[in-house]
Scaffold this motif. Structure first.
Motif, PDB file in Angstrom:
ATOM      1  N   LEU A  29       0.834  -1.202   0.000  1.00  0.00           N
ATOM      2  CA  LEU A  29       0.000   0.000   0.000  1.00  0.00           C
ATOM      3  C   LEU A  29       0.872   1.257   0.000  1.00  0.00           C
ATOM      4  O   LEU A  29       0.526   2.261  -0.635  1.00  0.00           O
ATOM      5  N   GLN A  30       1.982   1.238   0.718  1.00  0.00           N
ATOM      6  CA  GLN A  30       2.889   2.383   0.710  1.00  0.00           C
ATOM      7  C   GLN A  30       3.512   2.595  -0.660  1.00  0.00           C
ATOM      8  O   GLN A  30       3.882   3.721  -1.004  1.00  0.00           O
ATOM      9  N   VAL A  88      -2.327  -1.581  -6.112  1.00  0.00           N
ATOM     10  CA  VAL A  88      -3.655  -2.121  -5.867  1.00  0.00           C
ATOM     11  C   VAL A  88      -3.468  -3.520  -5.297  1.00  0.00           C
ATOM     12  O   VAL A  88      -2.791  -4.354  -5.897  1.00  0.00           O
ATOM     13  N   VAL A  89      -4.044  -3.775  -4.134  1.00  0.00           N
ATOM     14  CA  VAL A  89      -3.848  -5.052  -3.448  1.00  0.00           C
ATOM     15  C   VAL A  89      -5.200  -5.732  -3.234  1.00  0.00           C
ATOM     16  O   VAL A  89      -6.136  -5.110  -2.734  1.00  0.00           O
ATOM     17  N   ASP A  91     -10.740 -20.634   8.429  1.00  0.00           N
ATOM     18  CA  ASP A  91      -9.612 -20.605   9.360  1.00  0.00           C
ATOM     19  C   ASP A  91      -8.904 -19.254   9.434  1.00  0.00           C
ATOM     20  O   ASP A  91      -7.933 -19.104  10.182  1.00  0.00           O
ATOM     21  N   GLY A  92      -9.374 -18.259   8.659  1.00  0.00           N
ATOM     22  CA  GLY A  92      -8.761 -16.929   8.706  1.00  0.00           C
ATOM     23  C   GLY A  92      -7.493 -16.794   7.897  1.00  0.00           C
ATOM     24  O   GLY A  92      -6.810 -15.768   7.990  1.00  0.00           O
ATOM     25  N   MET A  93      -7.143 -17.793   7.072  1.00  0.00           N
ATOM     26  CA  MET A  93      -5.938 -17.694   6.254  1.00  0.00           C
ATOM     27  C   MET A  93      -6.071 -16.546   5.259  1.00  0.00           C
ATOM     28  O   MET A  93      -7.088 -16.395   4.590  1.00  0.00           O
ATOM     29  N   VAL A  94      -5.016 -15.723   5.152  1.00  0.00           N
ATOM     30  CA  VAL A  94      -5.022 -14.542   4.285  1.00  0.00           C
ATOM     31  C   VAL A  94      -3.998 -14.711   3.177  1.00  0.00           C
ATOM     32  O   VAL A  94      -2.845 -15.105   3.422  1.00  0.00           O
ATOM     33  N   THR A  95      -4.398 -14.444   1.943  1.00  0.00           N
ATOM     34  CA  THR A  95      -3.469 -14.378   0.820  1.00  0.00           C
ATOM     35  C   THR A  95      -3.613 -13.006   0.173  1.00  0.00           C
ATOM     36  O   THR A  95      -4.709 -12.431   0.145  1.00  0.00           O
ATOM     37  N   LEU A  96      -2.495 -12.479  -0.345  1.00  0.00           N
ATOM     38  CA  LEU A  96      -2.461 -11.164  -0.970  1.00  0.00           C
ATOM     39  C   LEU A  96      -2.017 -11.302  -2.416  1.00  0.00           C
ATOM     40  O   LEU A  96      -1.178 -12.148  -2.744  1.00  0.00           O
ATOM     41  N   SER A  97      -2.566 -10.463  -3.266  1.00  0.00           N
ATOM     42  CA  SER A  97      -2.142 -10.434  -4.664  1.00  0.00           C
ATOM     43  C   SER A  97      -2.166  -9.006  -5.156  1.00  0.00           C
ATOM     44  O   SER A  97      -2.940  -8.173  -4.672  1.00  0.00           O
ATOM     45  N   THR A  98      -1.301  -8.698  -6.116  1.00  0.00           N
ATOM     46  CA  THR A  98      -1.220  -7.356  -6.689  1.00  0.00           C
ATOM     47  C   THR A  98      -0.646  -7.456  -8.083  1.00  0.00           C
ATOM     48  O   THR A  98       0.098  -8.394  -8.401  1.00  0.00           O
ATOM     49  N   GLN A 150     -11.137  -8.395  -0.739  1.00  0.00           N
ATOM     50  CA  GLN A 150     -11.252  -6.943  -0.692  1.00  0.00           C
ATOM     51  C   GLN A 150     -10.128  -6.305  -1.483  1.00  0.00           C
ATOM     52  O   GLN A 150      -8.959  -6.670  -1.338  1.00  0.00           O
ATOM     53  N   ARG A 151     -10.482  -5.353  -2.326  1.00  0.00           N
ATOM     54  CA  ARG A 151      -9.487  -4.595  -3.067  1.00  0.00           C
ATOM     55  C   ARG A 151      -9.148  -3.330  -2.300  1.00  0.00           C
ATOM     56  O   ARG A 151     -10.034  -2.557  -1.930  1.00  0.00           O
ATOM     57  N   LEU A 152      -7.874  -3.122  -2.051  1.00  0.00           N
ATOM     58  CA  LEU A 152      -7.392  -1.972  -1.296  1.00  0.00           C
ATOM     59  C   LEU A 152      -6.471  -1.157  -2.192  1.00  0.00           C
ATOM     60  O   LEU A 152      -5.711  -1.714  -2.995  1.00  0.00           O
TER      61      LEU A 152
END
Length: 362
Positions: free
Chosen positions: A129-130, A134-135, A143-150, A171-173
């Motif tokens: 984000l810094q 776009v993430v 289980d709350g597992m998080v994956t990120l892509s950009t 969610q797109r951030l």
């Protein structure tokens, strides 16, 4: 208590930074995300709030009442946060509960609560984000597992988006909005002070040394480059606005020339209706700006609220910028540019806003 954060960051980045710092220190924390709303809601879908195990809060999911209830509910169960899967919570299921929690018009709010988010994923999210990427953040609800892509590129349009598939939430951030102000005057100071808490990263550009003396506002970057160079260096995307405030065509026109050919969502310049007309003519005749680009130039800038002092004019301009950023459709009568064409009552002095037709200021 409310945790502090840099005002120049987007709301999501502020929450992510605080949450990462807490988790990196070994503190337990909860991330609440607004999944959906019915009726009226104080905060939009995708809004974030982080809650630490000692009651510290960053961000918001409502006007305050839901935060209080979440604080009570979560802290009572803080001993069981570790390893707990995400949970869906609804507020305002009926009119009585909606009223109790301050949700207007019988609104209903659904939240996703994530317990002890992974600090490594948070660190990567903050970095991206810094870097103004776009993430996409994907959360597996089991289980709350998080994956990120950009895509690794600066955002052209990073409006938040959220997709709830039931078993997973994506969610797109995007990056914070940016504001470039040309001219380090009193109006720039007031406008910058309002833009910071609205989530804008603010840069003030003024190559004139005499105007920069004594100009300082915490959180605002002050640059001495020529305005056109500042616009090019910023690399204006669709989350950026540029506003010329010097009243000096040699400075304002240079910035506008480049900004109007960028993806900036708002490009404006201060001045009366007559000044604006002369500026448009200069840009077209001397710099060859086409009709399509010129149509994007806003002026006189601001909303017709009768503003006269620099702080009042800043309120007027900031409101128009926020309306443009949020895609709000304003009635023609609310815009100073339309009021000026109609020859309505003065809303600002002749130098900073516009003056009635036939007046000396015009």
């Amino acid at each position: 208590m409310i945790a502090g954060a840099a005002h120049s960051a987007s709301p999501e980045l502020q929450v992510a930074q605080a949450l990462h710092a807490w988790r990196a220190e070994g503190r337990h924390a909860v991330l609440a995300t607004v999944l959906r709303t019915w009726g009226s809601s104080p905060r939009p879908v995708g809004s974030w709030m982080a809650l630490r195990d000692d009651g510290c809060i960053e961000g918001s999911v409502s006007g305050g009442c839901i935060e209080d209830d979440l604080l009570r509910r979560c802290l009572e169960e803080s001993a069981h946060w570790a390893g707990r899967p995400p949970e869906r919570v609804r507020y305002g299921v009926d009119a009585e509960e909606a009223h109790r929690f301050g949700l207007p018009c019988g609104g209903t709010l659904e939240l996703l609560l994530e317990y002890d988010p992974d600090p490594h994923a948070l660190h990567r999210l903050v970095q991206w984000l810094q870097e103004r990427r776009v993430v996409w953040r994907h959360v597996r609800c089991a289980d709350g597992m998080v994956t990120l892509s950009t895509d690794g590129q600066p955002a052209a349009d990073a409006a938040p988006a959220l997709v709830d598939r039931g078993d997973a939430v994506a969610q797109r951030l995007g990056p914070s909005c940016r504001m470039l102000l040309i001219g380090a005057g009193a109006l720039a100071r007031s406008l910058a002070a309002m833009a910071l808490p609205c989530g804008f990263a603010v840069t003030v550009c003024d190559p004139r040394e005499e105007h920069r003396k004594g100009w300082h506002l915490p959180g605002v970057e002050l640059v001495t480059a020529m305005p056109d160079d500042a616009v090019l260096a910023m690399g204006m995307d669709a989350r950026t606005c540029a506003i010329a405030l010097t009243h000096d065509p040699k400075l304002d026109d240079l910035a506008l020339l480049e900004a109007l050919q960028s993806d900036a969502f708002y490009v404006g310049a201060i001045g009366s209706a007559a000044t604006t007309a002369a500026r448009r003519q200069r840009l077209q005749e001397h710099f060859g700006i086409g009709d399509a680009a010129l149509a994007r130039l806003r002026g006189p800038i601001g909303l017709a609220i009768g503003s006269r002092t620099p702080p009042e004019i800043a309120v007027s301009v900031m409101a128009e910028v926020l309306a443009a950023r949020n895609g709000a459709v304003l009635p023609a009568a609310a815009r100073m540019s339309e009021a000026a064409r109609a020859g309505g009552p003065a809303v600002g002095n002749g130098a900073c806003g516009w003056a009635p037709r036939g007046s000396a200021a015009a």
